[in-house]
Design a protein around this motif. Structure first.
Motif, short mmCIF file in Angstrom:
data_model
loop_
_atom_site.label_atom_id
_atom_site.label_comp_id
_atom_site.label_asym_id
_atom_site.label_seq_id
_atom_site.Cartn_x
_atom_site.Cartn_y
_atom_site.Cartn_z
N ALA A 70 3.92 -1.36 -1.55
CA ALA A 70 4.63 -0.06 -1.20
C ALA A 70 4.25 0.31 0.23
N LEU A 71 2.89 0.29 0.46
CA LEU A 71 2.36 0.64 1.83
C LEU A 71 2.85 -0.18 2.84
N GLU A 72 2.99 -1.54 2.86
CA GLU A 72 3.72 -2.44 3.77
C GLU A 72 5.12 -1.84 4.16
N HIS A 73 5.81 -1.61 3.09
CA HIS A 73 7.13 -1.17 3.09
C HIS A 73 7.18 0.22 3.95
N LEU A 74 6.60 1.10 3.56
CA LEU A 74 6.43 2.39 4.22
C LEU A 74 6.01 2.40 5.76
N GLU A 75 5.08 1.27 5.92
CA GLU A 75 4.69 1.16 7.72
C GLU A 75 5.79 0.80 8.27
N ARG A 76 7.10 0.18 7.78
CA ARG A 76 8.31 -0.22 8.27
C ARG A 76 9.17 0.95 8.06
N SER A 77 8.97 1.90 7.48
CA SER A 77 9.93 3.18 7.45
C SER A 77 10.77 2.87 6.27
N GLU A 78 10.55 1.86 5.21
CA GLU A 78 11.36 1.64 4.00
C GLU A 78 11.27 2.33 2.99
N HIS A 79 12.27 2.72 2.27
CA HIS A 79 11.90 3.34 1.02
C HIS A 79 11.56 2.23 0.13
N THR A 80 10.73 2.61 -0.95
CA THR A 80 10.35 1.64 -1.89
C THR A 80 10.03 2.14 -3.41
N THR A 81 9.57 1.21 -4.11
CA THR A 81 9.25 1.95 -5.43
C THR A 81 8.31 0.87 -5.97
N ILE A 82 7.40 1.38 -6.84
CA ILE A 82 6.60 0.53 -7.63
C ILE A 82 6.82 0.67 -9.27
N GLY A 83 7.18 -0.53 -9.77
CA GLY A 83 7.25 -0.36 -11.43
C GLY A 83 6.17 -0.69 -12.19
#
Length: 151
Positions: A70-83
């Motif tokens: 999730a943190l890697e996605h956020l570094e790229r300003s991408e919306h993400t979820t954890i299941g």
């Protein structure tokens, strides 16, 4: 303030899951370590928002690897979820510049935090888990898959 903590709840040994007796933790695969070992009660709070899963037996390494992704996605300003492995619940992360809006499907409300604070909380949580479990299980400390938790 962001708080991520855990308390081991295992072993949950239904159908052989989480039974570490006789298992060499130095060679347990990432998949097995991620989903079948070190089941825990998690605490995840951001300021006054309690995003802690209301169930037990959450695999702590799955949560660590999921948060890392999730943190890697956020570094790229991408919306993400954890299941979660044990149900269909989600934690939702929406980037807003240097901030992150966080909500989940199993609790009311949402909160906003600094992306850097979330990353620092993950680092502190990772170190606490690895330190405690390495002391309790020295063979786990030499398992090469743990090096993948390096963000």
């Amino acid at each position: 303030m962001i708080k991520i903590e855990y308390r081991q709840t295992g072993p949950y040994v239904d159908q052989g899951q989480e039974n570490r007796e006789g298992v060499d933790l130095a060679v347990v695969s990432r998949v097995d370590l991620r989903w079948y070992y070190f089941l825990s009660d998690l605490t995840f709070t951001i300021d006054e928002a309690d995003l802690s899963p209301p169930w037990s037996w959450t695999p702590v390494f799955d949560f660590l690897w999921s948060m890392e992704g999730a943190l890697e996605h956020l570094e790229r300003s991408e919306h993400t979820t954890i299941g979660f492995t044990e149900n269909a619940e989600l934690i939702d992360f929406v980037p807003e510049g240097e901030k992150v809006r966080v909500s989940c499907t199993y609790a009311m409300g949402e909160t906003v935090c600094e992306r850097a604070d979330l990353k620092n909380a993950w680092f502190a949580f990772r170190e606490a888990v690895l330190t405690q479990l390495s002391v309790e299980h020295p063979r786990l400390a030499v398992n090469p898959v743990l090096a993948e938790l390096s963000l």
